[in-house]
Enzyme design. Structure first.
Site, PDB file in Angstrom:
ATOM      1  N   ASP A 156       9.805   5.662   8.457  1.00 35.28           N
ATOM      2  CA  ASP A 156       8.361   5.441   8.329  1.00 35.28           C
ATOM      3  C   ASP A 156       8.082   4.192   7.495  1.00 35.28           C
ATOM      4  O   ASP A 156       7.090   4.114   6.778  1.00 35.28           O
ATOM      5  CB  ASP A 156       7.670   6.689   7.720  1.00 35.28           C
ATOM      6  CG  ASP A 156       6.147   6.617   7.718  1.00 35.28           C
ATOM      7  OD1 ASP A 156       5.587   5.823   8.495  1.00 35.28           O
ATOM      8  OD2 ASP A 156       5.529   7.352   6.926  1.00 35.28           O
ATOM      9  N   LYS A 209       6.234  -1.112   2.808  1.00 36.12           N
ATOM     10  CA  LYS A 209       6.791   0.121   2.254  1.00 36.12           C
ATOM     11  C   LYS A 209       8.251  -0.020   1.842  1.00 36.12           C
ATOM     12  O   LYS A 209       8.692   0.621   0.894  1.00 36.12           O
ATOM     13  CB  LYS A 209       6.699   1.237   3.299  1.00 36.12           C
ATOM     14  CG  LYS A 209       5.347   1.909   3.419  1.00 36.12           C
ATOM     15  CD  LYS A 209       5.468   3.083   4.382  1.00 36.12           C
ATOM     16  CE  LYS A 209       4.153   3.827   4.546  1.00 36.12           C
ATOM     17  NZ  LYS A 209       4.281   4.921   5.531  1.00 36.12           N
TER      18      LYS A 209
HETATM   19  O1  LIG Z   1       1.722   5.572  11.442  1.00 32.87           O
HETATM   20  C1  LIG Z   1       0.488   5.574  11.406  1.00 32.87           C
HETATM   21  O2  LIG Z   1      -0.212   5.438  12.421  1.00 32.87           O
HETATM   22  C2  LIG Z   1      -0.131   5.719  10.083  1.00 32.87           C
HETATM   23  C3  LIG Z   1      -1.505   5.718   9.902  1.00 32.87           C
HETATM   24  C4  LIG Z   1      -2.036   5.829   8.598  1.00 32.87           C
HETATM   25  C5  LIG Z   1      -3.528   5.801   8.513  1.00 32.87           C
HETATM   26  O3  LIG Z   1      -4.140   5.458   9.539  1.00 32.87           O
HETATM   27  O4  LIG Z   1      -4.149   6.101   7.503  1.00 32.87           O
HETATM   28  C6  LIG Z   1      -1.120   5.953   7.503  1.00 32.87           C
HETATM   29  C7  LIG Z   1       0.257   5.943   7.820  1.00 32.87           C
HETATM   30  N1  LIG Z   1       0.719   5.835   9.073  1.00 32.87           N
HETATM   31  C8  LIG Z   1       1.272   6.036   6.807  1.00 32.87           C
HETATM   32  O5  LIG Z   1       2.476   6.024   7.130  1.00 32.87           O
HETATM   33  C9  LIG Z   1       0.898   6.142   5.452  1.00 32.87           C
HETATM   34  O6  LIG Z   1       1.758   6.198   4.563  1.00 32.87           O
HETATM   35  C10 LIG Z   1      -0.488   6.172   5.148  1.00 32.87           C
HETATM   36  C11 LIG Z   1      -1.140   6.316   3.921  1.00 32.87           C
HETATM   37  C12 LIG Z   1      -2.460   6.302   4.215  1.00 32.87           C
HETATM   38  C13 LIG Z   1      -3.600   6.455   3.286  1.00 32.87           C
HETATM   39  O7  LIG Z   1      -4.717   6.110   3.698  1.00 32.87           O
HETATM   40  O8  LIG Z   1      -3.371   6.908   2.166  1.00 32.87           O
HETATM   41  N2  LIG Z   1      -2.650   6.156   5.535  1.00 32.87           N
HETATM   42  C14 LIG Z   1      -1.454   6.079   6.148  1.00 32.87           C
HETATM   43 CA   LIG Z   2       3.063   6.057   9.458  1.00 38.40          CA
END
Ligand SMILES: O=C(O)c1cc(C(=O)O)c2c(n1)C(=O)C(=O)c1cc(C(=O)O)[nH]c1-2
Ligand SMILES: [Ca+2]
Length: 708
Positions: free
Chosen positions: A317, A344
């Site tokens: 991820d 990340k």
């Molecule tokens: O793979 C994705 O499509 C996706 C979307 C999002 C998002 O849209 O908020 C996050 C993540 N991944 C993700 O890996 C992540 O750590 C993350 C943290 C956050 C947040 O707003 O705190 N969104 C997201």
């Molecule tokens: Ca993600």
């Protein structure tokens, strides 16, 4: 087709006066009176030229005005200010406008996103901001609508659906306006979608071009701007069979989209693969373009120009969606247009914008164990073979974990100090390959091919404490010229707010433990420390009205970490979650209302009815379906309930009504009847009762997070 392209050619570049003014502001950032876009200007440096507030007087900052907000969910957006009016988005994709100096509310807009969409949001129902352009304000709604609002009235002008709402897509990112187009991506790569970015006509919402960031499942053409590069090279980086063909492969562009006015191109920050597990996603074969890459596109047509893949064959991820900053830096004595990126995976990247060549990649946090560094000749990481857990068949405790050494929280760059200010963190995570957790027919729940149950904390007080101790936050001032950390400030917990920096030699940051701070940009000396009552995740902006400089930000806990963290939230767990817009000025005297008194939980679990086997089944199902929103050990976090004390726990019928039938779906808790049987629901209840009894016996003084 001929006529359409001709009309488009005429339309392109035909901006009205208000749009031309917006473009001029975004190109230079202006004199600092406005904060014209979430990232300040096209370069997204989040650097203000204002010096009225500076390293000598910043200690006099106080509250000019504040406004409480509706939803106690993550408030991630940076306030945008143009002509003395503040535009800001909130949880559930709501938007509001304010007199920026006085706090007088001007309008509110609620796109009325259906509550059940929340189950497709991996990481809270957040929104990272609006784009202001001419007489319009743009916002992307969680349910996929890209919406144009009238800047003066807040009335909807047009809305266009940007994805197939039957798939688990969402929008959390901010739109960006480039030329006469508005660009938006999407999220969903934890569930199983195929990422893309679309450019729409800013006046009408009509589609101009689309670029897919993962291949067509049949390696066929889409009729999209991405066709040529996938056909020539990209398709070959994916296996001929594999889960990606069903899941979509991931690669969502859920945050960074940046316009380079100097080279007239766009950079996309592309996300992780789906499933995470590269062994099953692509049979362990190929680099899988464009996962975890920065992709440069022609700004007018969306045609591919170059890309740099930060994490080839991504499997942890490790998104590259994090904010991208454009800057100039001397490289071997030659002024060079570069971009800065701290994704990340824990390495800070400096990339030549003209060619996409990797100039440097150095760690910005300690302890990274998935790779020892980068080979600058090939641009590839030097990996630790143990990190490919699907190959070894052994769990790997990775640093960083899936929440990253740096997540979406915006970083900033100060041209005067040459430093980049990164809201960094340590959140280690175990990766355990588990294909039983992959079920592509079930569109609720993560489908990542690793076991989230396998990441849970053991029933052991020492292990609990170790997990809390290992989870930390740090403001890192990184010097891209040396590839080293110039200074750093440790925070008591992870998931701290975004940063903003100014020509007054200042860096501002809110913390997850409720402080709003300023530091000297050159030395890191702390110069301001205000109690804000609530955790803070968003980044501040600054602006000037009638000669007075202000600093604005939102408070609230939210986003991925508090949802999933459980006890690893550490010091943040006792800090309230208060959604609020706060504006500071020198000598500001407004007072926040007194906090409600802390509530202490009465541990009163119903009697256990389940067998050990049932509890174990419940634990596995909890990891599979519940943990990502209700947290490790069902612990809650101040905005999803602590299930261990939930009233419904005592009542098996009410429990089933919520868990299977969706009695609370309007609040985002959909019914899971498609994937869970009544026996499953009972097993999960047995597990949560087990957690509640365990807490009463082992941590009787644990109190719930206070606040709303
Ligand atoms: O793979 C994705 O499509 C996706 C979307 C999002 C998002 O849209 O908020 C996050 C993540 N991944 C993700 O890996 C992540 O750590 C993350 C943290 C956050 C947040 O707003 O705190 N969104 C997201
Ligand atoms: Ca993600």
């Amino acid at each position: 087709a001929c006529n359409a392209s001709k009309n488009e050619a005429i339309a392109a570049g035909s901006l009205d006066d208000a749009e031309r003014a917006s473009e001029a502001l975004l190109k230079t950032g202006g004199n600092g009176d406005d904060w014209g876009a979430i990232g300040f200007s096209y370069d997204e440096q989040r650097f203000s030229p204002l010096t009225d507030i500076n390293d000598r007087n910043v200690g006099d900052l106080g509250i000019a005005w504040f406004a409480d907000l509706e939803d106690a969910r993550g408030q991630e957006a940076t306030p945008v200010v143009v002509d003395g009016v503040m535009y800001v988005s909130h949880a559930w994709s709501k938007v509001s406008a304010w007199d920026a100096a006085t706090g007088k509310p001007l309008w509110k807009y609620d796109p009325k996103v259906p509550g059940e969409r929340a189950v497709h949001a991996c990481c809270d129902v957040v929104n990272r901001g609006v784009a202001v352009w001419g007489d319009k304000v743009f916002v992307g709604a969680l349910d996929g609508r890209l919406i144009a609002l009238d800047r003066t009235s807040g009335k909807e002008l047009w809305a266009t659906q940007t994805f197939d709402a039957d798939r688990p897509y969402t929008i959390t990112g901010a739109p960006r306006v480039v030329k006469d187009m508005v660009l938006i991506g999407n999220g969903g790569a934890e569930f199983g979608v195929r990422g893309y970015v679309t450019a729409y006509d800013a006046d009408t919402g009509r589609q101009r071009w689309r670029f897919y960031t993962a291949p067509n499942p049949k390696k066929a053409k889409d009729g999209a701007a991405s066709d040529a590069i996938f056909a020539s090279k990209g398709n070959a980086t994916w296996s001929d069979t594999g889960e990606w063909q069903t899941s979509g492969g991931g690669g969502t562009v859920w945050d960074a989209i940046v316009y380079d006015k100097d080279l007239d191109q766009i950079y996309l920050g592309v996300g992780n693969g789906n499933p995470w597990n590269h062994g099953t996603r692509s049979n362990g074969e190929g680099d899988n373009w464009f996962l975890s890459s920065i992709v440069a596109l022609d700004a007018t047509t969306g045609a591919y120009k170059w890309h740099y893949q930060e994490t080839p064959a991504e499997t942890w991820d490790y998104t590259a969606t994090q904010p991208i900053i454009l800057a100039e830096q001397a490289v071997n004595g030659t002024p060079t247009k570069v971009l800065y990126h701290a994704p990340k995976n824990g390495f800070f990247f400096t990339i030549d914008r003209a060619t996409g060549k990797l100039l440097d990649a150095k760690p910005f946090v300690d302890g990274i164990n998935w790779a020892s560094g980068y080979d600058l000749a090939t641009g590839r990481p030097i990996e630790n073979p143990e990190a490919r857990f699907y190959r070894t068949g052994k769990p790997f405790i990775a640093i960083p974990g899936a929440l990253g050494a740096h997540n979406w929280h915006p970083m900033s760059y100060n041209p005067a100090t040459g430093l980049v200010y990164i809201p960094a963190q340590q959140i280690p995570q175990a990766y355990v390959a588990d294909m039983n957790e992959l079920d592509r027919r079930k569109v609720v729940g993560f489908n990542v091919g690793t076991s989230l149950t396998g990441t849970m904390l053991p029933d052991d007080k020492a292990a609990y404490r170790a997990a809390v101790a290992a989870t930390t936050g740090r403001l890192v001032a990184f010097d891209p010229r040396t590839g080293k950390v110039a200074w750093g400030v440790d925070h008591p917990a992870a998931w701290n707010g975004g940063t903003m920096t100014t020509a007054g030699n200042l860096v501002f940051q809110g913390t997850s433990t409720g402080r709003f701070r300023a530091y000297a940009a050159d030395t890191g000396k702390q110069l301001l420390d205000l109690d804000m009552q609530s955790g803070i995740v968003g980044a501040p902006s600054t602006f000037r009205v009638n000669g007075v400089q202000y600093v604005a930000f939102q408070t609230s806990k939210g986003g991925a970490f508090p949802l999933v963290a459980g006890v690893a939230g550490g010091a943040t767990r006792k800090v309230p979650n208060i959604p609020r817009l706060v504006v500071l000025k020198l000598g500001g005297r407004a007072q926040l209302p007194a906090l409600p008194r802390a509530t202490t939980l009465a541990w009163n679990p119903p009697p256990q009815f389940g067998t050990a086997a049932q509890v174990a089944t419940g634990k596995a199902l909890f990891g599979r379906y519940c943990i990502v929103c209700h947290g490790d050990s069902a612990i809650g976090n101040g905005f999803t309930p602590d299930l261990r004390v939930s009233g419904t726990l005592a009542n098996p019928e009410a429990w089933k009504a919520v868990l299977l039938d969706g009695a609370l779906k309007d609040r985002g808790m959909v019914g899971f009847a498609k994937v869970l049987t009544p026996a499953d629901a009972a097993a999960i209840r047995a597990y949560v009762i087990d957690r509640s009894i365990w807490t009463r016996e082992n941590l009787p003084n644990a109190s719930a997070p206070v606040g709303r």
